[in-house]
Motif scaffolding. Structure first.
Motif, PDB file in Angstrom:
ATOM      1  N   GLU A  20       0.531   2.818 -12.421  1.00  0.00           N
ATOM      2  CA  GLU A  20       1.179   3.980 -11.793  1.00  0.00           C
ATOM      3  C   GLU A  20       1.366   3.796 -10.286  1.00  0.00           C
ATOM      4  OE1 GLU A  20       0.403   8.366 -12.896  1.00  0.00           O
ATOM      5  OE2 GLU A  20      -0.937   7.945 -11.215  1.00  0.00           O
ATOM      6  N   MET A  21       0.281   3.406  -9.588  1.00  0.00           N
ATOM      7  CA  MET A  21       0.360   3.168  -8.144  1.00  0.00           C
ATOM      8  C   MET A  21      -0.768   2.231  -7.751  1.00  0.00           C
ATOM      9  SD  MET A  21       0.408   5.838  -4.905  1.00  0.00           S
ATOM     10  CE  MET A  21      -1.262   6.457  -5.161  1.00  0.00           C
ATOM     11  N   ASP A  22      -0.421   1.111  -7.129  1.00  0.00           N
ATOM     12  CA  ASP A  22      -1.424   0.105  -6.818  1.00  0.00           C
ATOM     13  C   ASP A  22      -2.184   0.416  -5.539  1.00  0.00           C
ATOM     14  OD1 ASP A  22       0.784  -0.264  -5.208  1.00  0.00           O
ATOM     15  OD2 ASP A  22       0.865  -2.440  -5.436  1.00  0.00           O
ATOM     16  N   GLN A  39      -4.010   3.554 -13.700  1.00  0.00           N
ATOM     17  CA  GLN A  39      -3.743   3.690 -12.270  1.00  0.00           C
ATOM     18  C   GLN A  39      -3.005   2.470 -11.724  1.00  0.00           C
ATOM     19  OE1 GLN A  39      -4.306   6.419 -10.186  1.00  0.00           O
ATOM     20  NE2 GLN A  39      -2.947   5.141  -8.945  1.00  0.00           N
ATOM     21  N   HIS A  97      -3.566  10.379  -1.366  1.00  0.00           N
ATOM     22  CA  HIS A  97      -3.124  10.496  -2.758  1.00  0.00           C
ATOM     23  C   HIS A  97      -4.076  11.431  -3.492  1.00  0.00           C
ATOM     24  CE1 HIS A  97      -6.208   7.720  -4.508  1.00  0.00           C
ATOM     25  NE2 HIS A  97      -6.146   7.167  -3.326  1.00  0.00           N
ATOM     26  N   ALA A 137      -2.246   3.066  -1.768  1.00  0.00           N
ATOM     27  CA  ALA A 137      -1.704   4.102  -0.879  1.00  0.00           C
ATOM     28  C   ALA A 137      -2.460   4.027   0.441  1.00  0.00           C
ATOM     29  CB  ALA A 137      -1.879   5.487  -1.496  1.00  0.00           C
TER      30      ALA A 137
END
Length: 445
Positions: A79-81, A76, A90, A83
């Motif tokens: 991929e995306m820190d 994770q 998300h 949101a």
């Protein structure tokens, strides 16, 4: 090991960190440092193994550094820190909420996510107040906690909490708060296995508070199914059901603080299931990610959610939340943790080993100075005599001995050892925990 990680593992200066809930000078004179963990153990910077008999801080229920959780966090992070949780979402936030709601009893179908048990407690109290306001009962503003209760360290949590040291330095706290009596009576409950038979009638004190304040002023009652931080005090048989009946009678919301008891500690996803009671809200944290990434939340019943979410208009439903609510790393950690609980049957395992654990822990009854032993689920507490020079000093000495001489961690509350190992603890490790506590009690008396 890199130079950076080596320095981080063995700091040269301990002074800068103002440690929470810790006697700073005493700790820094003889520190108890941890630099690595795996499964049932921590390891000191020197590499010495320390058996974790506390699941970190009641939180590492699946054990430490479990590979699936670590891998989920790593993936994770790449991929995306982050949101934003306000006005955006998300996928994992919705997935984890659905998984948690599916574990809860009754119609506790909706999940408000935050970052800790303290935030969960304050969130639940705010939701209770806002619910009554939005349903036309704005006079219902009084909050009822319980003596010896712990609901985190926010101003709401310490106001409804009932542990004097947590309250006395911080002024008048929230107005309009009252407390039920605690449920512990050593004379009538000593050496109980599971829920004590005496004490259900303590719930009837809510009738007295209703008579004093009038039900039309009371918003919510918040209690722990097992009072954890005060020394692991299980609810008496029938107590929680009686509270539910009284809250229904007077239109008061009932909140269970399951920050400690949630996610298997008492053999079920939530203690509410063990006791056959559906509260209006459940607060949770700790075990939801096995302690790997901070996360907390509030489960709310359908009628509470529906009271806020009643329009398609683009208007905010609840003016409350946190920047890091439903943080992507926390959601990833939680989904992997919930998978582990299910795949390894850890909640069911606690129910199977609870009698073995209880018998082993109660074998300490003959040790010097022991006043009481309590067990429920995978929790044990042992009260012992205080020293003449002050309450808690003997327990602190015992905690130091256990760490430095026996290679084990326990929690203390006054002169009580509280033990809550990860749910993966083996029977031999249960025996090791009991033996080490026994030797320590022999040494400090």
């Amino acid at each position: 090991m890199s130079a950076y990680s080596s320095a981080a593992a063995s700091p040269n200066d301990l002074e800068a960190f103002f440690m929470p809930f810790t006697p700073n000078r005493a700790f820094k004179a003889r520190p108890r440092l941890l630099s690595r963990s795996k499964d049932m153990h921590y390891y000191t910077p020197e590499g010495r193994a320390v058996l974790d008999a506390t699941a970190g801080l009641w939180c590492a229920n699946a054990g430490h550094n479990r590979d699936p959780i670590v891998e989920a966090i790593q993936h994770q992070a790449a991929e995306m820190d982050f949101a934003p949780p306000f006005q955006y979402g998300h996928p994992k936030a919705f997935a984890v909420a659905a998984r948690i709601a599916a574990l809860a009893p009754g119609d506790l179908d909706h999940v408000f996510l935050c970052n800790s048990g303290s935030e969960a407690g304050d969130s639940a109290l705010k939701i209770a107040l806002a619910y009554h306001a939005t349903t036309g009962n704005a006079t219902r503003t009084r909050l009822i906690g319980r003596e010896r209760g712990y609901h985190g360290v926010g101003f709401g949590g310490i106001s409804v909490g009932g542990m004097s040291p947590n309250r006395k330095m911080f002024g008048s706290l929230l107005p309009g708060v009252d407390h039920l009596p605690h449920t512990y009576n050593r004379e009538k409950q000593a050496f109980s296995k599971g829920e004590p038979e005496w004490g259900a009638e303590r719930a009837d004190a809510l009738e007295n508070l209703v008579a004093l304040h009038d039900a039309s002023t009371i918003a919510a009652v918040i209690v722990e199914p097992m009072a954890g931080s005060t020394g692991a005090i299980p609810a008496p048989v029938g107590y929680l059901k009686r509270l539910r009946e009284l809250c229904d009678k007077y239109g008061i919301l009932l909140i269970f603080d399951e920050v400690i008891t949630g996610f298997g500690r008492l053999g079920y996803a939530f203690a509410a299931e063990r006791y056959g009671v559906v509260p209006d809200m459940i607060t949770f944290a700790k075990g939801v990610t096995s302690g790997a990434v901070p996360m907390g939340g509030v489960l709310v019943r359908k009628h509470i959610y529906d009271a806020f979410v009643k329009s398609d208009a683009p208007v905010i439903d609840l003016f409350h939340g946190y920047t890091y609510s439903a943080h992507p790393l926390a959601c990833a950690a939680s989904l992997a943790t919930l998978d582990l609980y299910r795949e390894e049957g850890l909640f069911e395992r606690v129910r199977q080993i609870e009698p073995i654990w209880a018998d082993a822990f109660h074998s300490l009854r003959s040790k010097p100075g022991v006043l009481d032993i309590r067990t429920v689920g995978l929790v044990g507490a042992i009260d012992f005599e205080s020293r003449a020079d002050g309450v808690g000093r003997r327990a602190y000495e015992g905690m130091e001995r256990l760490f430095h001489d026996e290679g084990m961690m326990v929690r203390t509350a006054g002169d009580t050892f509280a033990v809550s190992p990860p749910l993966i603890v083996s029977e031999s490790q249960m025996g090791e925990i009991v033996e080490k506590i026994g030797r320590t009690l022999d040494a400090i008396f």
